[in-house]
Write an enzyme that holds these catalytic residues in place. Structure first.
Site, PDB file in Angstrom:
ATOM      1  N   LYS A   1      -8.384 -10.133   9.898  1.00 51.52           N
ATOM      2  CA  LYS A   1      -7.415  -9.489   9.016  1.00 51.52           C
ATOM      3  C   LYS A   1      -7.126 -10.332   7.795  1.00 51.52           C
ATOM      4  O   LYS A   1      -7.240 -11.556   7.811  1.00 51.52           O
ATOM      5  CB  LYS A   1      -6.120  -9.134   9.736  1.00 51.52           C
ATOM      6  CG  LYS A   1      -5.145 -10.265   9.965  1.00 51.52           C
ATOM      7  CD  LYS A   1      -3.843  -9.719  10.552  1.00 51.52           C
ATOM      8  CE  LYS A   1      -2.946 -10.838  11.014  1.00 51.52           C
ATOM      9  NZ  LYS A   1      -1.661 -10.321  11.507  1.00 51.52           N
TER      10      LYS A   1
ATOM     11  N   SER B   1     -11.248   4.908  -0.426  1.00 49.77           N
ATOM     12  CA  SER B   1     -11.508   3.601   0.178  1.00 49.77           C
ATOM     13  C   SER B   1     -10.501   2.576  -0.314  1.00 49.77           C
ATOM     14  O   SER B   1      -9.537   2.903  -0.988  1.00 49.77           O
ATOM     15  CB  SER B   1     -12.925   3.109  -0.124  1.00 49.77           C
ATOM     16  OG  SER B   1     -13.047   2.923  -1.513  1.00 49.77           O
TER      17      SER B   1
ATOM     18  N   THR C   1      -9.779   3.482   6.480  1.00 53.74           N
ATOM     19  CA  THR C   1     -10.688   3.700   5.368  1.00 53.74           C
ATOM     20  C   THR C   1     -11.829   2.705   5.499  1.00 53.74           C
ATOM     21  O   THR C   1     -12.032   2.136   6.573  1.00 53.74           O
ATOM     22  CB  THR C   1      -9.942   3.584   4.013  1.00 53.74           C
ATOM     23  OG1 THR C   1     -10.809   4.032   2.972  1.00 53.74           O
ATOM     24  CG2 THR C   1      -9.441   2.186   3.738  1.00 53.74           C
ATOM     25  N   TYR C   2     -12.557   2.489   4.432  1.00 54.94           N
ATOM     26  CA  TYR C   2     -13.627   1.495   4.434  1.00 54.94           C
ATOM     27  C   TYR C   2     -13.494   0.632   3.192  1.00 54.94           C
ATOM     28  O   TYR C   2     -12.875   1.028   2.208  1.00 54.94           O
ATOM     29  CB  TYR C   2     -15.007   2.155   4.504  1.00 54.94           C
ATOM     30  CG  TYR C   2     -15.309   3.044   3.324  1.00 54.94           C
ATOM     31  CD1 TYR C   2     -15.976   2.540   2.197  1.00 54.94           C
ATOM     32  CD2 TYR C   2     -14.911   4.377   3.312  1.00 54.94           C
ATOM     33  CE1 TYR C   2     -16.240   3.351   1.103  1.00 54.94           C
ATOM     34  CE2 TYR C   2     -15.171   5.190   2.226  1.00 54.94           C
ATOM     35  CZ  TYR C   2     -15.828   4.669   1.124  1.00 54.94           C
ATOM     36  OH  TYR C   2     -16.088   5.466   0.044  1.00 54.94           O
TER      37      TYR C   2
ATOM     38  N   GLY D   1      -8.387   6.976  -4.034  1.00 54.36           N
ATOM     39  CA  GLY D   1      -8.356   8.336  -3.516  1.00 54.36           C
ATOM     40  C   GLY D   1      -7.011   8.646  -2.882  1.00 54.36           C
ATOM     41  O   GLY D   1      -5.981   8.126  -3.324  1.00 54.36           O
ATOM     42  N   PRO D   2      -6.986   9.487  -1.854  1.00 51.94           N
ATOM     43  CA  PRO D   2      -5.715   9.880  -1.235  1.00 51.94           C
ATOM     44  C   PRO D   2      -4.870   8.691  -0.757  1.00 51.94           C
ATOM     45  O   PRO D   2      -3.644   8.761  -0.757  1.00 51.94           O
ATOM     46  CB  PRO D   2      -6.150  10.753  -0.052  1.00 51.94           C
ATOM     47  CG  PRO D   2      -7.494  11.266  -0.441  1.00 51.94           C
ATOM     48  CD  PRO D   2      -8.133  10.176  -1.262  1.00 51.94           C
ATOM     49  N   ALA D   3      -5.521   7.581  -0.390  1.00 51.92           N
ATOM     50  CA  ALA D   3      -4.783   6.392   0.055  1.00 51.92           C
ATOM     51  C   ALA D   3      -3.873   5.848  -1.039  1.00 51.92           C
ATOM     52  O   ALA D   3      -2.878   5.180  -0.755  1.00 51.92           O
ATOM     53  CB  ALA D   3      -5.754   5.314   0.519  1.00 51.92           C
TER      54      ALA D   3
END
Length: 132
Positions: A9, A25, A57-58, A73-75
């Protein structure tokens, strides 16, 4: 049987950008990815410390040294510039692999510069059962 284990992390990154109209992403500085061992295009979980939002996501590699953390994007609707996020990668492991596994934790400062890399020792379950 396999277990899903915490693998790596990036802890408390600060969001530098949010790009709603990108394809999707999270873009992360390549140096941050390398420090954590998280690969480009790897699936990750992103947890927003400020608002509690969680998403999967990636990763997309960003320019080395830029310290970019950009939700795309949506994130982008789930974080604002300056929010603190935790980016977590998981891995499937056999119980034997999991007993030997040491996750990698990268701590950063307020500018997303790595300040510490931790690979904590994991006490094997049999040692816990033996009272060690």
């Amino acid at each position: 049987m396999t277990l899903t284990m915490f693998r790596a992390k990036l802890h408390r990154l600060r969001v530098t950008e949010a790009d709603l109209y990108y394809e999707g992403s999270i873009t992360l500085d390549e140096e941050l990815l390398a420090a954590s061992g998280i690969l480009p295009y790897e699936k990750v979980q992103v947890v927003n410390v400020n608002n509690g939002a969680r998403l999967e996501t990636y990763t997309i590699p960003g320019a080395p040294g830029s310290r970019t953390v950009c939700l795309n994007g949506p994130a982008a609707r789930l974080a604002a510039r300056g929010d603190e996020v935790i980016v977590i990668a998981y891995a499937q492991m056999t119980p034997e692999e999991a007993r030997r596994h040491r996750p990698r934790i990268v701590l950063v400062d307020e500018h997303n510069n790595p300040t510490e890399v931790r690979e904590p020792y994991v006490v094997p379950p049999e040692a816990l059962l033996a009272g060690a």
